[in-house]
Design a protein around this motif. Structure first.
Motif, PDB file in Angstrom:
ATOM      1  N   ALA A 221       0.666  -1.237  -0.140  1.00 26.25           N
ATOM      2  CA  ALA A 221      -0.058  -0.056   0.020  1.00 26.25           C
ATOM      3  C   ALA A 221       0.842   1.144   0.009  1.00 26.25           C
ATOM      4  CB  ALA A 221      -0.909  -0.031   1.222  1.00 26.25           C
TER       5      ALA A 221
ATOM      6  N   LYS B  57      -0.397   4.340  -2.525  1.00 23.78           N
ATOM      7  CA  LYS B  57      -1.375   5.040  -1.750  1.00 23.78           C
ATOM      8  C   LYS B  57      -1.194   6.579  -2.088  1.00 23.78           C
ATOM      9  CE  LYS B  57      -4.709   2.827   0.461  1.00 23.78           C
ATOM     10  NZ  LYS B  57      -6.057   3.292   0.134  1.00 23.78           N
TER      11      LYS B  57
ATOM     12  N   ARG C 110      -6.885   2.958  -5.021  1.00 25.95           N
ATOM     13  CA  ARG C 110      -7.740   2.316  -4.470  1.00 25.95           C
ATOM     14  C   ARG C 110      -7.180   0.476  -4.240  1.00 25.95           C
ATOM     15  NH1 ARG C 110     -12.221   5.565  -3.471  1.00 25.95           N
ATOM     16  NH2 ARG C 110     -12.337   4.625  -1.187  1.00 25.95           N
TER      17      ARG C 110
ATOM     18  N   TYR D 295      -4.766  -1.605   5.433  1.00 26.28           N
ATOM     19  CA  TYR D 295      -4.101  -0.937   4.338  1.00 26.28           C
ATOM     20  C   TYR D 295      -5.089  -0.903   2.975  1.00 26.28           C
ATOM     21  CZ  TYR D 295      -0.468  -1.656   7.796  1.00 26.28           C
ATOM     22  OH  TYR D 295       0.356  -1.727   9.040  1.00 26.28           O
TER      23      TYR D 295
END
Ligand SMILES: Cc1ncc(COP(=O)(O)O)c(C=O)c1O
Length: 379
Positions: free
Chosen positions: A142, A146, A151, A174
């Protein structure tokens, strides 16, 4: 002896019969009860059941606004449903390589793909698969995407009861959504069935609506949208969507099974540890486990160059239901034809051995002895 199998007792049968004799076969109290129990078990705020994990993945993608402009990256070592859910919404799907020792994508394989992709083509969505029940390194995966607004959906079809950094997979520490499967070979079953869990109320609401025709019944919401309310019966469907609802019959079975999950996980882990012990001095390489696995599957890699086709057939002829998980996604004609050396190496060697709660050490001894015998015959 199959590689996986459901386990049904009188309690499960009674739970299903009770629903059959009740007023509601569907849209009654059992689905919300199952959802609450699942959410509590994994530590998620919301759970939305569906009639399969495939449907739940589709709903998760729709709720996270996967569309024709989306670039969805998926692990190459998975069942086709992990990618089809995005294709069904018109997205462009791309595949990430895996570590052949775990079957999972890693921060390194993802970083490699990011490094080789222009930033404007980085993923809008990532579908991470916890292969065999062993969680990927979600924190570091992640961490790579991110910041760009990506997503994340965990395809946790194999991982109900697995843990990651002290939390259950499904706590979505996460990710935006995690999806579980209740197909009969999985850790618990509802016949067919699946569930999407999330910490985000708006995402849960969109998933729930998607699984039921995108219907809105709330008069205040409809009024706020400028619609007139004809009467108490009124509802409006807001966009084309399927009926993916789970029935109360299925939910009753799933809920009854959920009560037994922890005991079954202990048994699966003990059987897996016994296989590990049997293979400690062998040429067969069990998958490496980096976290507390739910052991949906027990996979070994055969020695490089071993004739897997013949081994598979010979072991099957002894009534031992080995399997191959998975044919890499890039081999399916409708998916991108990528060259992914980690996944290809894994695929050439992998073999899934029987592991379910109705087996005991004597069954595993038979599997190990048969494999040993067949491998000697072909070496
Ligand atoms: C990784 C993975 N994702 C999705 C699915 C789809 O699950 P279901 O059969 O509940 O639709 C499966 C089923 O085996 C799976 O293994």
């Amino acid at each position: 002896m199959n590689y996986g199998r459901h386990c049904i007792d009188q309690q499960d049968i009674d739970a299903v019969v009770e629903v059959l004799q009740s007023d509601f076969l569907t849209q009654g109290p059992m689905v919300p009860r199952f959802e609450k129990a699942l959410a509590d078990y994994v530590g998620a705020a919301h759970a939305v059941c569906a009639n399969s994990a495939t449907s739940a993945l589709h709903a998760a993608c729709a709720a996270l606004e996967v569309n024709a402009q989306s670039r969805v990256w998926v692990s190459a070592n998975t069942f086709v449903a992990s990618a089809n859910c995005a294709l069904l919404l018109g997205a462009k799907v791309d595949l990430i390589d895996i570590d052949p020792e775990t079957g999972n994508i890693t921060p390194q394989t993802l970083q490699h793909k990011l490094d080789n992709t222009a930033q404007e083509h980085w993923p809008t969505h990532l579908i991470v698969v916890h292969f065999a029940g062993n969680s990927c390194d979600m924190k570091n995966i992640a961490g790579l995407v991110k910041a760009s607004g990506c997503r994340i959906i965990e395809d946790a079809s194999h991982a109900l009861g697995a843990e990651h950094d002290g939390a259950k997979v499904g706590a979505c520490c996460y990710s935006d959504v995690a999806v579980f499967s209740f197909h009969p070979v999985k850790m618990i079953t509802s016949g067919e069935g699946g569930c999407a869990v999330t910490q985000q109320g708006d995402v849960a609401m969109r998933m729930r609506r998607f699984t039921s025709h995108n219907v809105v019944r709330d008069p205040d919401e409809l009024l706020a949208q400028g619609h007139a309310i004809d009467g108490d019966w009124f509802y409006l469907s807001q966009a084309a969507a399927p009926n993916y609802r789970m029935s109360d019959i299925h939910a009753a079975l799933g809920l009854s099974q959920l009560h037994k999950l922890d005991g079954w996980l202990t048994k699966r882990r003990a059987l897996a540890a016994y296989y590990d012990q049997c293979f400690a001095d062998s040429s067969l390489m069990p998958l490496k486990q980096s976290r507390l696995s739910s052991y949906h599957l027990y996979v070994v890699r055969l020695p490089e160059g071993a004739p897997r086709k013949q081994v598979f057939r010979a072991v099957r002829q002894a009534d031992i239901g080995v399997q191959v998980h998975y044919i890499p996604l890039y081999r399916h004609p409708h998916l991108p034809q990528a060259v992914l050396p980690g996944c290809e190496k894994y695929y050439q060697q992998c073999l899934t051995l029987p592991l379910h709660v109705q087996l005991d050490q004597a069954d595993l001894d038979r599997v190990v002895a048969q494999l040993d015998h067949v491998l000697k015959e072909y070496s």
